[in-house]
Design a protein around this motif. Sequence first.
Motif: not given
Length: 673
Positions: A184-201
């Motif tokens: 988690a200390d490597h992925f838990g902050g991901i919403a501080g970098i991008m939104t789920a809507e911005e993720a590729a398909d």
Amino acid sequence: MKKLISAVVVLSLFMSFVCVPKLRAEELVLTREAKPASEYTIQVNSAFYSLLDFEDTSEYENAVRGLIDAPASLTLTDADGKLIWSQDAYSFLDDYEKAPDTANPSLWENTKNNHVYGLFEVTKGIYQVRGYDMANLTVVKGDTGWIVFDATMCVETAQAAMALIEKNLGDYPVKAVVISHPHADHFGGIAGIMTAEEAADASLPIHEQIASGKIPIIVPEGFAEHAISENIYAGKAMTRRAIYQYGVLLTPGVTGKLAQGIGMGQSTGTVTYIAPTYEIKRTGETIEIDGVTMEFQLTPGTEAPAEMNTWLPDFEALWMAENCTGTLHNLYTLRGAAVRDGAAWAKYITEAITLYGEKAKVVFQSHNWPHWGRENLIEYLENTAAVYKFINDQTLTYINQGYTSDEISNMISLPEALEKVWYTRQYYGTVSHNSKAVYQKYMGWYDANPVNLNPLTPTESAKKWVEYLGDVDKVLKMAKTDFDRGEYRWVAEITNVLVYADPENESARLLCADALEQLGYQAESGPWRNAYLTAALELRYGNQAENASLQKGGGIVLQMTPQMIFDYMGILMDKKAMADQDFTINVTLSDLKQQHVLHVKNGVLLVYENTRRENADASVTCPKNALLYILQGNVRALDGVPMEGNTELISLLAQSMNQVPVQGQVPFNIIEP
């Protein structure tokens, strides 16, 4: 008459054991307050000045090299104003020219290195924000934007790191996110970098994901499975144990929390999860994004079950994920996790040397600081590989000589040359408990002594020990004498037996706490220090779990696959209450177009995938995430969901999900029964 005399003698012995007042804490000069370092602790800590070369400041020089910007003060809060991260809390480090008596000098040096924070240049085009969380946030400059490597633990720390980058280097879009492994200390902050809507398909091939203008999230094969399962299946136990490992209840200070090798500790903000869009499935796979070429090396079974290094040929830079850090790492982590493979760990590091060592000019990673220069970095990689290989091989040597886990952990030590290397010191993992991990991997928990096949519980055993010892006050006096001689490991052991026999024995609690405290002051490992000092705290003041400041979030639960949800149902289910039940439920997941059969059989939940039974006792059709209502025992939330047959059985299954709460923590005791 003889029988009467015998009865009186037995009764008097019993009364002397049960009714005589306990030795009061004041009589042994025991108090709840934290104590200074004893003369023996001072001697143990002073010896490190002879063991290690404190004139060698190369690791500190690496930690400060390339600094671009750092705020004078660093404290981060969440939206509610709650403190979630602070480097200011460690400002006391500046008040000492050398380590205080209550701190291992080696750990003190590591703490000073981890206290260095800010934005750093690794090499032209690669930058890291370090010291804003336990893990680093790294960006690689492409033609038009950033490739982000790892996202820290919490949204708030990731946002602060990105703000520092934008302030100094410009505001560029994120073009891709690479997450090295599923902790988690490597992925838990991901919403501080991008939104789920911005993720590729994720259904698109990687080249179409890149062309779409959306953000690919690139991970090693098996990432999602392990990110979710490790945090869910044993998550409640890990959370409570992590309070000990990471010193969550401790205040930073000379008698409190210091660093723990890979950083200052865990941030306590908002943990998030956005599903990956692409998995790397083979070593050598190469992807180009925004003009940045990345070649991936899979390293499964090392620091995480799914992990990968990345070679950046345009920058002559090798990203080693968490396979190399500024410390000896864990083959077994104290919070609990599957043991790691020391031999595989070493093998993948040497593979990285073979593939990239002669081409690399800098090695950097997700914790701590880089190492520059071809000769230096190869030595860094080789020394790191050597310690894991030595622990693996020497433990197996001792195993084959007939030694048990506890014997080996007290015998094993690194070769002298490796023992003196600063970045393989035992700040996080230790040679001792890593050897136990090797033993567990190859031999399991059993030491072959039949006495240990089916031992009593710790409480039952402790009560028998006390019964045999007879005079507890005498034992306490002897333990206090041993404490005064500096025999802290033994004193902690024997007094903890007394605590398990009688948790109300204040003298035993306080003496055990004092012994553990001295062990904490001596510990070179940050997690060992945290564990010892947290145990001392809870012996003095009782279970403190409710006072722990923990991360918030929970979005990862929504990412569970159906099989994971069903597996978790089996964990949460009241198996005794369901022991007489035998019924089946068809589950049709409308959004995934999947069919499953749940068979509750004598307190066991059996799951059948890709099937349906015509004679099932009940049937339910719902979206996958509606199953979470059953996990929470809230079948009423399924009103309106199509159900057939004996629907009371679905309610019965939901009501049985009561053994572990889905929300919140489970504050079980650790240092006492």
